[in-house]
Design a protein around this motif. Structure first.
Motif, PDB file in Angstrom:
ATOM      1  N   ARG A   1      38.879  40.913  39.715  1.00 38.54           N
ATOM      2  CA  ARG A   1      37.792  41.801  39.328  1.00 38.54           C
ATOM      3  C   ARG A   1      36.593  41.012  38.842  1.00 38.54           C
ATOM      4  O   ARG A   1      36.746  40.007  38.156  1.00 38.54           O
ATOM      5  CB  ARG A   1      38.260  42.750  38.232  1.00 38.54           C
ATOM      6  N   LYS A   2      35.388  41.480  39.166  1.00 36.93           N
ATOM      7  CA  LYS A   2      34.152  40.838  38.736  1.00 36.93           C
ATOM      8  C   LYS A   2      33.601  41.455  37.451  1.00 36.93           C
ATOM      9  O   LYS A   2      32.587  41.015  36.941  1.00 36.93           O
ATOM     10  CB  LYS A   2      33.085  40.965  39.838  1.00 36.93           C
ATOM     11  N   ASP A   3      34.265  42.470  36.932  1.00 32.73           N
ATOM     12  CA  ASP A   3      33.757  43.193  35.769  1.00 32.73           C
ATOM     13  C   ASP A   3      33.906  42.383  34.479  1.00 32.73           C
ATOM     14  O   ASP A   3      34.731  41.472  34.383  1.00 32.73           O
ATOM     15  CB  ASP A   3      34.515  44.520  35.599  1.00 32.73           C
TER      16      ASP A   3
ATOM     17  N   GLN B   1      30.500  45.900  44.520  1.00 35.19           N
ATOM     18  CA  GLN B   1      31.690  45.438  43.802  1.00 35.19           C
ATOM     19  C   GLN B   1      32.788  45.019  44.772  1.00 35.19           C
ATOM     20  O   GLN B   1      33.493  44.048  44.541  1.00 35.19           O
ATOM     21  CB  GLN B   1      32.185  46.556  42.885  1.00 35.19           C
TER      22      GLN B   1
ATOM     23  N   ASP C   1      27.658  49.653  45.130  1.00 32.81           N
ATOM     24  CA  ASP C   1      27.207  48.669  44.143  1.00 32.81           C
ATOM     25  C   ASP C   1      27.579  47.227  44.489  1.00 32.81           C
ATOM     26  O   ASP C   1      27.286  46.307  43.730  1.00 32.81           O
ATOM     27  CB  ASP C   1      27.751  49.017  42.757  1.00 32.81           C
TER      28      ASP C   1
END
Length: 196
Positions: A127-129, A97, A95
């Protein structure tokens, strides 16, 4: 084809929109390495991943395996390892990530002769979340660490470089990919955790 030292195993599910960019990124980052392969395991995606890969990216070191139905991440990792030819396994999600540049950094660290680690694992500093996913991941990681008594910070990160002989000691069934690090710990393999 020349001898393979690194097999980059990538479980993918419905990643047709990101797969070409991911492959370009891998090829760019690993252009100085001639002894690696990429194993994409298409985990029963709606559309065959192989059909979505640009023809110029279908190189000799790319292997695409398609599961006839969605088997899950652990099963796809296991299938990728079974089809790998390298003595070292690099695990990377499909994905995007985790950028391939981080996998390259970990692999270069792994190759240092004086360190002699069996596995290099990552913990995610940036984190990119979204907030909801970060909270869920934090709670899941807390529970995993509590249950396994692991000393490592981020058991949820899928970015890893592991000696094939080490990961083959683990029975990869169910959703056990989240327990790879604790299982390596219990087997007394030498592990180094790097920030990514």
């Amino acid at each position: 084809m020349s001898e393979v030292k690194l097999s980059i195993v990538i479980p993918c599910y419905n990643e047709e929109l990101s797969i070409n960019n991911l492959l370009i990124d891998i090829y760019d980052n690993f252009e100085d390495f001639k002894d690696y392969e990429i194993i994409l395991v298409d985990d029963g995606s709606r559309t065959s991943l192989k059909d979505k890969i640009n023809s110029d990216l279908k190189k000799a070191n790319l292997v695409v395996i398609r599961n006839e139905f969605n088997k899950g991440q652990t099963a796809s990792i296991k299938i990728g390892i079974q089809h790998s030819r390298g003595s070292t396994i690099g695990l990377l999600d499909g994905d995007g990530q985790n950028p391939p540049s981080e996998l390259k950094k970990m692999y270069e660290f792994y190759l240092r002769e004086d360190d002699n680690y069996d596995a290099i694992v990552s913990f995610r500093e940036k984190r990119k979340d979204n907030l909801n996913k970060r909270i869920t991941s934090f709670l899941a990681n807390f529970i995993l660490k509590f249950l396994t008594k692991s000393q490592y910070k981020d058991l949820g990160s899928s970015l890893k470089v592991i000696k094939k002989e080490a990961i083959k000691t683990i029975k990869l069934d169910g959703e056990l990919h989240r327990f790879i690090v604790p299982m390596l710990e219990k087997r007394n393999f030498r592990i180094k955790e790097l920030a990514t």
